[in-house]
Design an enzyme around this catalytic site. Structure first.
Site, PDB file in Angstrom:
ATOM      1  N   GLY A  45       3.512   7.533   1.311  1.00 38.97           N
ATOM      2  CA  GLY A  45       2.625   6.837   0.540  1.00 38.97           C
ATOM      3  C   GLY A  45       2.481   5.287   1.150  1.00 38.97           C
ATOM      4  N   GLY A  46       1.594   4.565   0.369  1.00 41.13           N
ATOM      5  CA  GLY A  46       1.635   3.387   1.154  1.00 41.13           C
ATOM      6  C   GLY A  46       2.673   2.271   1.134  1.00 41.13           C
ATOM      7  N   GLY A  68       6.031   3.494   1.291  1.00 40.85           N
ATOM      8  CA  GLY A  68       7.218   4.339   1.748  1.00 40.85           C
ATOM      9  C   GLY A  68       7.207   5.838   1.891  1.00 40.85           C
ATOM     10  N   ASP A 126       3.385   3.371 -15.240  1.00 39.45           N
ATOM     11  CA  ASP A 126       2.642   3.990 -14.218  1.00 39.45           C
ATOM     12  C   ASP A 126       2.811   5.660 -14.694  1.00 39.45           C
ATOM     13  OD1 ASP A 126       0.884   4.270 -12.070  1.00 39.45           O
ATOM     14  OD2 ASP A 126       2.262   4.172 -10.624  1.00 39.45           O
TER      15      ASP A 126
END
Length: 737
Positions: free
Chosen positions: A19-20, A22, A133
Site C-alpha cells: 500500500g501507500g 507499507g 476506517d
C-alpha cells in the site's frame, strides 16, 4: 523482498500486499514454526514524525483489543532501520476480494460477515477505540467461517477528534466534519458495507469528493435497492444523526440478529457461512495464505522470554482468555518492542446473546414477544446463573404485571367484551459491555387500543457486575456525598440543562407547581436521596430514563431519556464504578473525595492515594521510610516508601535489581519499562501472587509504590491499583533526605 530490514526471528515467505505507507508479508516464526503477517512501514516514512507516530498509535490502540473477530497484534518492533507490526495471519480473503468475485452476497451471508466484524468493533469500542476506517478491504473472511477486523491505522480513542480521514465511500456525516470519533461512526461505515454486500454497489457514488460528502450528509439512503426485510436495519445504521443509530456495535448486533431471525429463520447464520465456504476456499487457494491450511489456522502468541522448554502450542491464539493486557516496552539491542502478556487463562470467553421468549397466555388474551440478554461462558456457574436471572427479570416482571393488571375485576370483563388480544413486547439492547460490567436497556411496548395509557409503555434498565452477578444500584453508582439533598440538587441542575423539554413542574391546585427534582426523597412517594430514574451506561455517557409521572408531574408530561456525557457526571460517580466502566478514577469538581484518603511522607515528600478501609503500619526499608497498607479480606498489600540513593543508581539499575529479586525467589517478570526517572515492573512472585511496582529514581533519593495481591482478587483490585499508580507522585529526588 524489496526492503533491507526484516524483523529478527522470522523467515519471510511471500508478499501479501503493498500500500501507500507499507507492505505486508507472510512469515514464519523461526522458533515455533507458526505463520504470521508482518506489516512493514516503508523506509522513507521513518523520518516522517507524523506517519511514524500514526504507526505507533496503531500498535498502541490495537494491543488492548482482544477478540476472535480482530486480527491479533503479536508484536510491534521499532528500531532506526525500520518499524513493523507482527500480526495474526488469517487463512482467508478480504471482503473486497470476495465482493469483486461474487458481486453480491446472499442476505444471510452478508449478515453473517457483518455480525462477526461488528463483534470485532464491539471489542474495540469496549476499550474506547473507534476504528474510523471500516471498509471491505479491512474485513477478512476466513475459511473457518468467521470474519475478522484489521487495520487500525486511523483509529482514535472514543470521543477524540481526528482529521476528516477515512474511506470516503463509507464515511459517516460527522466523520466528514472531523468531529470526535464515536462507536456510532463505525456502525455507519459497517452499514454502508453491508448495503454494498446485498446490492452490489455502494449506497452513494459520485464523481467528486465534495459531491460524495454532500450525499452522505444529506441524501436519503436508497433503500429501494435493498431486500425489504433489511431496510429498517440499514436505515437505522445509516441515520444521519449518530444519536439515531445504535449507540454501539454490540447494540447493532442485537438488532441484526433479531432482524435475521424474523426474515431468514433461526439457522440463518449457519446457512450464510455454508454458502460462503466454497468461494472463500477457492479465492484463498489462489493466495500465499493457502499455506495456512497445513500450518494451522492461527499463529501462536509470541513472547520474548518464554521459559526454557515451554511449548509454544500451550498458548495458541485458538484459546480465548479474558484479562487485562499489559504492554511491555523493552529496550533490547536497540529495538523498541511492544509485546502482549496475558493474565492467567480462564475457562472461556464471556458471550452475550439476545434471546426471545414468545407465546400466548393460556388463561388471558395476551400474546408476548420478550427479549432479554443471556450470558454464557462465565467461569463461575453460580455467578452466571445470578447474572442471567437479573437480565431476564425485566421481561418476566413485565409479563407478570400485565397479567396481574389485566386480571383485575374492574378491567377484565370490559376487556373481554371487546374481543381484543393484547400484544406485549420487550426489546432489549446491550448499551455497554466491559470486562466487569453489562448495562442493558429494555423498552416495553403494548399493542392494545383498550390499554392505551402511556403508563403501560415504559423503558427500564439493568446494570450487572459481571464478576459477582450483583445488580448495581444507586449506592454502587454514586459517591456517598452525592446521595444527599445537595448532591441530588446538583444532579437535577445538570439533567435540566440537558433535557429537551426542560423537565416539568409538580402538580399543584394553587397555581404553577414547583420545578420537579430527580431526588426520590422529593417525589410524592418519598424515600432516600437517590435518582428517581433508571440509569443506562453507554459509551457516550449515562442515560437517565425519566418517567415524569414518577416525579410528581402531570401524567401528560410523559417520558424522556436524558443523556449526561461522562464529562458532566464523572465527578459524581464512585471510583470503583469508573474503573468498571474503564474510564479511570475521575477528578471530582464539586465534591470532596469520600472513598480514598491520601498519605504524604513528611521525610521524602512523596504522595500516594490510599483506598478506603486499608489498615496501615509503618514500613522501614534500609535508609528509608514509608507505610504499608493492607486489606486482609482481599489479601492485598500496597507499600509506599522513600529511600536515599546513596550509591547513585540509575533508573535502569534499580529496575534490574527489582527484576533480579523477583526471579531469585522463583517469580516471573512479564513487563518492565523505563521512562526517564520513572520505571514500572510487573509479573508474578514466587508464591503465584501478582505484583506491580512503580518507582521514581533521582540522584539523591527514590520513591516507590508496590502492590502485591492474589490472582483471585484481580478483578476487585483493577480499579484501586490503577488509581493509586496513576496518582503516585514523587517528592524531591535531587537530594538525600
Amino acid at each position: 523482498m524489496d526492503h533491507r530490514w526484516r524483523v529478527p526471528g522470522y523467515t519471510e515467505l511471500e508478499v501479501l500486499g503493498t500500500g501507500g505507507f507499507g507492505h505486508v508479508v507472510l512469515a514464519k516464526h523461526e522458533t515455533s514454526g507458526q505463520l504470521v503477517a508482518i506489516k512493514y512501514l516503508h523506509a522513507e516514512f521513518l523520518a516522517d514524525p507524523g506517519i511514524l507516530d500514526g504507526f505507533r498509535r496503531e500498535a498502541h490502540l490495537l494491543h488492548g483489543v482482544r477478540s476472535p473477530h480482530v486480527a491479533r497484534l503479536h508484536e510491534f518492533v521499532e528500531r532506526p532501520e525500520g518499524a513493523a507490526l507482527v500480526m495474526e495471519a488469517v487463512p482467508g480473503v478480504s471482503l473486497r476480494v470476495l465482493l469483486a468475485a461474487e458481486k453480491t452476497l446472499a442476505p444471510e451471508s452478508a449478515l453473517a460477515i457483518l455480525k462477526g466484524s461488528l463483534l470485532g468493533l464491539a471489542a474495540a469500542h469496549a476499550v474506547g477505540v473507534v476504528h474510523r476506517d471500516y471498509k471491505p478491504g479491512n474485513v477478512l473472511v476466513s475459511q473457518a467461517g468467521e470474519s475478522k477486523l484489521v487495520d487500525f491505522g486511523l483509529a482514535t480513542l472514543d470521543g477524540q477528534a481526528g482529521l476528516a480521514a477515512g474511506s470516503p465511500s463509507y464515511m459517516a456525516p460527522e466523520q466528514w466534519a472531523g468531529l470526535p470519533g464515536l462507536p456510532a461512526t463505525d456502525v455507519y461505515a459497517a452499514t454502508c458495507v453491508f448495503f454494498q454486500c446485498v446490492t452490489g454497489h455502494r449506497p452513494f457514488e459520485a464523481d467528486t469528493t465534495e459531491r460524495l460528502r454532500a450525499l452522505h450528509q444529506s441524501a436519503p439512503v436508497p433503500l429501494a435497492a435493498v431486500p425489504e426485510p433489511l431496510r429498517a436495519l440499514i436505515a437505522r445504521g445509516m441515520a444521519k444523526d449518530p444519536r439515531q443509530r445504535p449507540v454501539t456495535a454490540d447494540a447493532f448486533v442485537a438488532e441484526l440478529e433479531a432482524t435475521a431471525r424474523v426474515a431468514y429463520g433461526p439457522d440463518w447464520e449457519s446457512r450464510g457461512w455454508k454458502r460462503l465456504a466454497a468461494p472463500v476456499a477457492a479465492l484463498t487457494a489462489l493466495t500465499p495464505l493457502a499455506l495456512l491450511a497445513t500450518a494451522g489456522t492461527a499463529a501462536a502468541p509470541l513472547t520474548a522470554a518464554a521459559p526454557a522448554g515451554a511449548g509454544i502450542a500451550a498458548t495458541t491464539i485458538g484459546k480465548v482468555v479474558i484479562g487485562v493486557l499489559v504492554t511491555a516496552v523493552l529496550a533490547v539491542g536497540g529495538f523498541l518492542v511492544y509485546q502482549q502478556f496475558d493474565d492467567p487463562p480462564r475457562q472461556a470467553a464471556l458471550s452475550v446473546d439476545i434471546e426471545t421468549t414468545a407465546g400466548t397466555d393460556p388463561a388471558l388474551p395476551i400474546t408476548y414477544d420478550l427479549q432479554y440478554p443471556r450470558v454464557t461462558g462465565h467461569p463461575d456457574a453460580a455467578v452466571q446463573e445470578r447474572i442471567n436471572a437479573a437480565l431476564r427479570s425485566p421481561a418476566d416482571e413485565r409479563l407478570r404485571s400485565l397479567r396481574e393488571g389485566l386480571s383485575r375485576p374492574d378491567i377484565l370483563p370490559d376487556f373481554l367484551s371487546r374481543g381484543e388480544t393484547v400484544g406485549v413486547r420487550t426489546t432489549a439492547v446491550v448499551a455497554l459491555r466491559t470486562d466487569r460490567l453489562l448495562s442493558v436497556r429494555y423498552d416495553h411496548a403494548l399493542d392494545s387500543d383498550f390499554l392505551s395509557h402511556t403508563s403501560w409503555r415504559f423503558p427500564e434498565s439493568v446494570t450487572v457486575d459481571l464478576a459477582t452477578g450483583r445488580v448495581l444500584g444507586p449506592r454502587d453508582v454514586f459517591r456517598e456525598d452525592v446521595l444527599t439533598a445537595q448532591g441530588m440538587a446538583t444532579l437535577t441542575e445538570r439533567l435540566v440543562a440537558r433535557s429537551a423539554q426542560g423537565f416539568c413542574r409538580r402538580v399543584s391546585v394553587s397555581g404553577p407547581g414547583a420545578p420537579a427534582s430527580i431526588d426520590t426523597a422529593d417525589t410524592p412517594r418519598g424515600g432516600d436521596h437517590v435518582p428517581a430514574a433508571d440509569l443506562v451506561f453507554t459509551h457516550a455517557g449515562v442515560d437517565f430514563l425519566v418517567l415524569y409521572s414518577e416525579l410528581g408531574c402531570t401524567t401528560a408530561a410523559g417520558q424522556e431519556t436524558i443523556t449526561l456525557p461522562y464529562a458532566e457526571i464523572t465527578d459524581l460517580l464512585r471510583p470503583e464504578l469508573l474503573a468498571m466502566l474503564g474510564r479511570g478514577a475521575g477528578v471530582p469538581s464539586s465534591f470532596p473525595a469520600a472513598d480514598d484518603g491520601t498519605y504524604t511522607n513528611a521525610r521524602f515528600g512523596f504522595t500516594a492515594l490510599v483506598p478506603e478501609g486499608y489498615q496501615r503500619q509503618p514500613y522501614t526499608p534500609p535508609g528509608g521510610d514509608g507505610m504499608e497498607f493492607t486489606d486482609p479480606s482481599l489479601g492485598a498489600t500496597m507499600t509506599v516508601w522513600g529511600a536515599n540513593n546513596t550509591a547513585g543508581h540509575s533508573t535502569a539499575d534499580v529496575l534490574a535489581g527489582a527484576a533480579e529479586d523477583i526471579r531469585a525467589e522463583g517469580g516471573q517478570v512479564t513487563a518492565q519499562r523505563v521512562e526517564g526517572e520513572l520505571y514500572t515492573i510487573s509479573g508474578y512472585r514466587g508464591d503465584g501472587r501478582i505484583f506491580y511496582e512503580r518507582g521514581f529514581v533521582g540522584p539523591g533519593s527514590t520513591a516507590t509504590l508496590r502492590w502485591v495481591y492474589p490472582r483471585a482478587a484481580k478483578d476487585a483490585l483493577d480499579g484501586p491499583v490503577s488509581r493509586t499508580v496513576k496518582t503516585f507522585r514523587a517528592g524531591d529526588l535531587t537530594r538525600p533526605h
